[in-house]
Design a protein around this motif. Structure first.
Motif, PDB file in Angstrom:
ATOM      1  N   ARG A 277       0.839  -1.214   0.000  1.00  0.00           N
ATOM      2  CA  ARG A 277       0.000   0.000   0.000  1.00  0.00           C
ATOM      3  C   ARG A 277       0.867   1.255   0.000  1.00  0.00           C
ATOM      4  N   GLN A 281       0.840   4.133  -2.732  1.00  0.00           N
ATOM      5  CA  GLN A 281       0.593   5.524  -2.328  1.00  0.00           C
ATOM      6  C   GLN A 281       1.721   6.429  -2.825  1.00  0.00           C
ATOM      7  N   ASP A 285       1.048   9.352  -5.449  1.00  0.00           N
ATOM      8  CA  ASP A 285       1.386  10.700  -4.991  1.00  0.00           C
ATOM      9  C   ASP A 285       2.368  11.364  -5.970  1.00  0.00           C
ATOM     10  N   GLN A 288       0.683  12.267  -9.123  1.00  0.00           N
ATOM     11  CA  GLN A 288      -0.196  13.431  -8.973  1.00  0.00           C
ATOM     12  C   GLN A 288       0.611  14.730  -9.010  1.00  0.00           C
ATOM     13  N   TYR A 289       1.793  14.724  -8.384  1.00  0.00           N
ATOM     14  CA  TYR A 289       2.665  15.902  -8.460  1.00  0.00           C
ATOM     15  C   TYR A 289       3.032  16.202  -9.922  1.00  0.00           C
ATOM     16  N   ILE A 292      -0.049  17.724 -11.691  1.00  0.00           N
ATOM     17  CA  ILE A 292      -0.398  19.089 -11.276  1.00  0.00           C
ATOM     18  C   ILE A 292       0.670  20.084 -11.722  1.00  0.00           C
ATOM     19  N   ASP A 310       5.953  13.471   1.773  1.00  0.00           N
ATOM     20  CA  ASP A 310       4.570  13.374   2.269  1.00  0.00           C
ATOM     21  C   ASP A 310       4.409  12.139   3.161  1.00  0.00           C
ATOM     22  N   GLN A 311       4.927  11.022   2.693  1.00  0.00           N
ATOM     23  CA  GLN A 311       4.808   9.792   3.469  1.00  0.00           C
ATOM     24  C   GLN A 311       5.606   9.889   4.777  1.00  0.00           C
ATOM     25  N   SER A 314       3.733  11.628   7.371  1.00  0.00           N
ATOM     26  CA  SER A 314       2.699  10.782   7.987  1.00  0.00           C
ATOM     27  C   SER A 314       3.313   9.883   9.056  1.00  0.00           C
ATOM     28  N   ARG A 317       4.099  11.885  12.195  1.00  0.00           N
ATOM     29  CA  ARG A 317       2.946  12.193  13.047  1.00  0.00           C
ATOM     30  C   ARG A 317       2.496  10.972  13.857  1.00  0.00           C
TER      31      ARG A 317
ATOM     32  N   ALA B   7       0.462  20.422  -2.670  1.00  0.00           N
ATOM     33  CA  ALA B   7       0.308  19.281  -1.758  1.00  0.00           C
ATOM     34  C   ALA B   7      -1.155  19.053  -1.410  1.00  0.00           C
ATOM     35  N   GLY B  10      -3.042  17.799  -4.481  1.00  0.00           N
ATOM     36  CA  GLY B  10      -2.668  16.404  -4.720  1.00  0.00           C
ATOM     37  C   GLY B  10      -3.378  15.465  -3.758  1.00  0.00           C
ATOM     38  N   TRP B 116      -5.087   5.734   9.784  1.00  0.00           N
ATOM     39  CA  TRP B 116      -3.782   6.378   9.554  1.00  0.00           C
ATOM     40  C   TRP B 116      -3.189   5.914   8.217  1.00  0.00           C
ATOM     41  N   TRP B 118      -4.769   4.607   5.681  1.00  0.00           N
ATOM     42  CA  TRP B 118      -5.620   5.027   4.570  1.00  0.00           C
ATOM     43  C   TRP B 118      -5.219   6.423   4.085  1.00  0.00           C
ATOM     44  N   ALA B 119      -4.931   7.296   5.053  1.00  0.00           N
ATOM     45  CA  ALA B 119      -4.650   8.694   4.704  1.00  0.00           C
ATOM     46  C   ALA B 119      -3.161   8.963   4.508  1.00  0.00           C
ATOM     47  N   SER B 120      -2.332   7.949   4.726  1.00  0.00           N
ATOM     48  CA  SER B 120      -0.888   8.174   4.729  1.00  0.00           C
ATOM     49  C   SER B 120      -0.427   8.813   3.416  1.00  0.00           C
ATOM     50  N   GLY B 121       0.300   9.905   3.548  1.00  0.00           N
ATOM     51  CA  GLY B 121       0.763  10.644   2.374  1.00  0.00           C
ATOM     52  C   GLY B 121      -0.250  11.660   1.893  1.00  0.00           C
ATOM     53  N   SER B 122      -1.491  11.565   2.369  1.00  0.00           N
ATOM     54  CA  SER B 122      -2.544  12.511   1.955  1.00  0.00           C
ATOM     55  C   SER B 122      -2.985  13.353   3.144  1.00  0.00           C
ATOM     56  N   ASP B 123      -2.135  13.483   4.144  1.00  0.00           N
ATOM     57  CA  ASP B 123      -2.467  14.330   5.287  1.00  0.00           C
ATOM     58  C   ASP B 123      -1.620  15.586   5.198  1.00  0.00           C
ATOM     59  N   VAL B 124      -2.298  16.678   4.936  1.00  0.00           N
ATOM     60  CA  VAL B 124      -1.601  17.922   4.630  1.00  0.00           C
ATOM     61  C   VAL B 124      -1.651  18.844   5.845  1.00  0.00           C
ATOM     62  N   ASP B 125      -0.519  19.381   6.195  1.00  0.00           N
ATOM     63  CA  ASP B 125      -0.457  20.323   7.307  1.00  0.00           C
ATOM     64  C   ASP B 125      -0.111  21.710   6.757  1.00  0.00           C
TER      65      ASP B 125
END
Lengths: 379, 180
Positions: A277, A281, A285, A288-289, A292, A310-311, A314, A317, B7, B10, B116, B118-125
């Motif tokens: 996964r 991802q 990702d 997509q960059y 865009i 990005d990963q 995540s 966090r 970001a 995306g 977590w 599911w959203a990994s890489g798609s969590d924008v801060d």
């Protein structure tokens, strides 16, 4: 032709019999199916998020269909697993066994059974189709309805043994209600094979035996993407990418070679740590960059670098105070010294990965986390 | 460098039917970010606001802007219901708005590995938004587009520019750099 990166759908597992399955280097599904066919009646499936548990369960269901009434029940597609009760699970299993028998084995269930399931709210529309329901249907406890469904289906399937392949239970929180659900699963009877995804807490402590004594806990291995076994793992992930993009592996490799500066699939694979996964991802990702920024169909190295960032964010966090030192201390060990709650939390997220090296299991740190801790990938 | 607008765009677009998380520094900025995402959504996404996971899952063909009243409960429910997004398959994402230091992120880190992942890489801060060198970014925008952000936004707001992914991203970026 431009690749359709939307087709990667990183969060979507494959269903039984769906085209595009790529066998991992471990041959996990084949191994489990063989075990079940040779008498292992309970297999508990574990592994970090995104390792491919759902896809492997679907594959196991396909492989068992010659010798079993092999019914895959994706509980988490119908129920809020946090609130799942033992009765809800039994009823859902009963409904899905009958639906499977009707759709796949072409067994027309009795009106009495369908009416009973309909009364319990778990008869699928495809089974109900046009049946006239009796005014006073049979009623019974959830366990008795499940047994009625099992007995009718296996009898009409010429005595084939029933295998229930249960997906979604790995999302259960550690609670008394969850333990009751697991214990109920184990009470289905020795004439049913159970292959079920389970939460990590089952792998540690007494919970393993709560389903059935002697149940086999078999985590789905994370493939190696570095070291001597790395090329096999990278090829496995590249093949998944090619399948999802609808390309041949050769065409994907040719596209990569045709344009210098493109993101390299092997780099994506290595940054994923071997988790399909995460790999998908990263690919989605990066693509997509590219789309865009430049309207380009293929990501370049900068796009890949930003997808990796990005990963990495995540993963950052997901780290809690104390994790850094604990992760450094556990790397390369068998993990027995790590505090249990922390180990379960980090294993579940793939922050630390349990890998088999020779005849021992060692804890490896995910490459994105390793980078956060100041180490280098593949160290 | 990852441009915040790129970001965010995306994260919203990359995984059809996926989960994107927008991290908000405070409740006031959460309101602002919800409006921004709403305005950025393509017309066919038909965005709607909700505070309930069940409501979000009931509308698989609309972009659900999930603005929780109780972040921890919402994250736990998402964790337990994730695969309901496959049945039927969603065509539009769920966009979850969480406070940076809030309960939602804590639960994602401690209790909700599935959500977590599911959203990994798609969590924008949008923290990075606050760190922007606005003058430098405005100069870069003008160099890229030939217009100041305010000037670029005039035809966009009048509906004279095509609603492409690239233009949506540019619009978000221009609005971020816009001087009121």
């Amino acid at each position: 032709m431009a690749p359709n990166w939307k087709a990667l759908a990183p969060h979507r597992p494959l269903d039984p019999g769906e085209a595009g399955y790529v066998s991992p280097p471990s041959g996990y599904a084949e191994r489990v199916a063989r075990l079940v066919e040779t008498g292992t009646s309970t297999v508990l499936v574990g592994g970090p998020v995104g390792v491919g548990k759902s896809t492997e369960l679907a594959r196991i269901a396909s492989l068992l269909r010659d010798t079993r009434v092999a019914c895959l029940v994706q509980l988490d597609r119908y129920e809020n697993i946090r609130r799942l009760t033992a009765d809800q699970m039994l009823l859902r299993l009963a409904g899905k066994i009958v639906e499977y028998a009707s759709a796949t084995l072409r067994i027309r269930p009795s009106m009495s059974l369908v009416a009973a399931l309909s009364g319990a709210g778990v008869a699928s529309p495809s089974v109900l189709g046009g049946m006239q329901m009796p005014a006073a249907p049979f009623t019974g406890s959830p366990l008795s309805l499940l047994q009625a469904a099992r007995d009718e289906v296996t009898r009409r399937a010429h005595g084939l043994r029933l295998a229930v392949i249960c997906d979604g239970l790995e999302k259960m929180p550690e609670s008394a209600q969850s333990l009751e659900v697991l214990a109920t699963l184990g009470q289905l009877g020795d004439d049913i094979d159970i292959i079920a995804a389970v939460p990590w807490f089952v792998a540690f402590g007494a919970a393993e035996d709560i389903i059935r004594p002697g149940a086999l806990f078999a985590p789905v291995p994370v493939c190696e993407v570095d070291g001597p076994q790395g090329p096999r793992g990278c090829r496995f992930l590249a093949d998944i990418l090619a399948e999802r993009l609808g390309m041949t592996p050769g065409a994907l490799a040719a596209a990569e070679r045709a344009r210098p500066g493109l993101a390299q699939v092997v780099e994506l694979a290595r940054w994923s740590g071997g988790l399909p996964r995460t790999f998908l991802q990263l690919a989605a990702d990066a693509a997509q960059y590219a789309q865009i920024r430049r309207g380009d169909d293929w990501p370049d190295e900068r796009d890949l670098a930003d997808a990796v960032s990005d990963q990495r964010d995540s993963f950052r966090r997901a780290l809690l105070p104390g994790d850094t030192d604990a992760i450094r201390a556990v790397q390369g060990t068998d993990g027995r010294e790590m505090e249990l709650d922390r180990k379960i939390r980090l294993l579940a997220r793939g922050i630390i990965l349990e890998r088999q090296r020779g005849d021992r299991w060692v804890m490896d740190v995910h490459p994105l986390v390793l980078q956060l801790l100041g180490g280098s990938r593949g160290a | 460098m990852r441009e915040p607008g790129v970001a965010l765009a995306g994260a919203l677009a990359r995984d059809e039917g996926g989960l994107a998380i927008v991290t908000c520094p405070d409740l006031d900025l959460r309101d602002w970010l919800v409006r921004e995402v709403e305005s950025l959504a393509p017309t066919d996404a038909d965005p709607f606001r909700t505070s309930s996971v069940a409501d979000a899952l009931r509308e698989p063909n609309r972009m659900a802007l999930l603005v929780p009243n109780d972040e921890a409960e919402v994250v736990r429910d998402l964790d337990a219901c994730r695969d309901q997004a496959l049945n039927p398959p969603r065509t539009q994402p769920i966009v979850l708005f969480l406070l940076r230091q809030g309960d939602g992120h804590r639960v994602l880190a401690t209790e909700a590995p599935s959500a977590w992942s599911w959203a990994s890489g798609s969590d924008v801060d949008p923290e990075k938004l606050a760190e922007l060198d606005i003058d430098a970014e405005r100069a870069a925008f003008e160099q890229d587009t030939g217009s100041a952000p305010e000037a670029w936004l005039v035809p966009w707001r009048a509906g004279r520019l095509p609603r492409t992914q690239e233009n949506y991203t540019q619009a978000f970026w221009a609005m971020t750099l816009e001087r009121s």
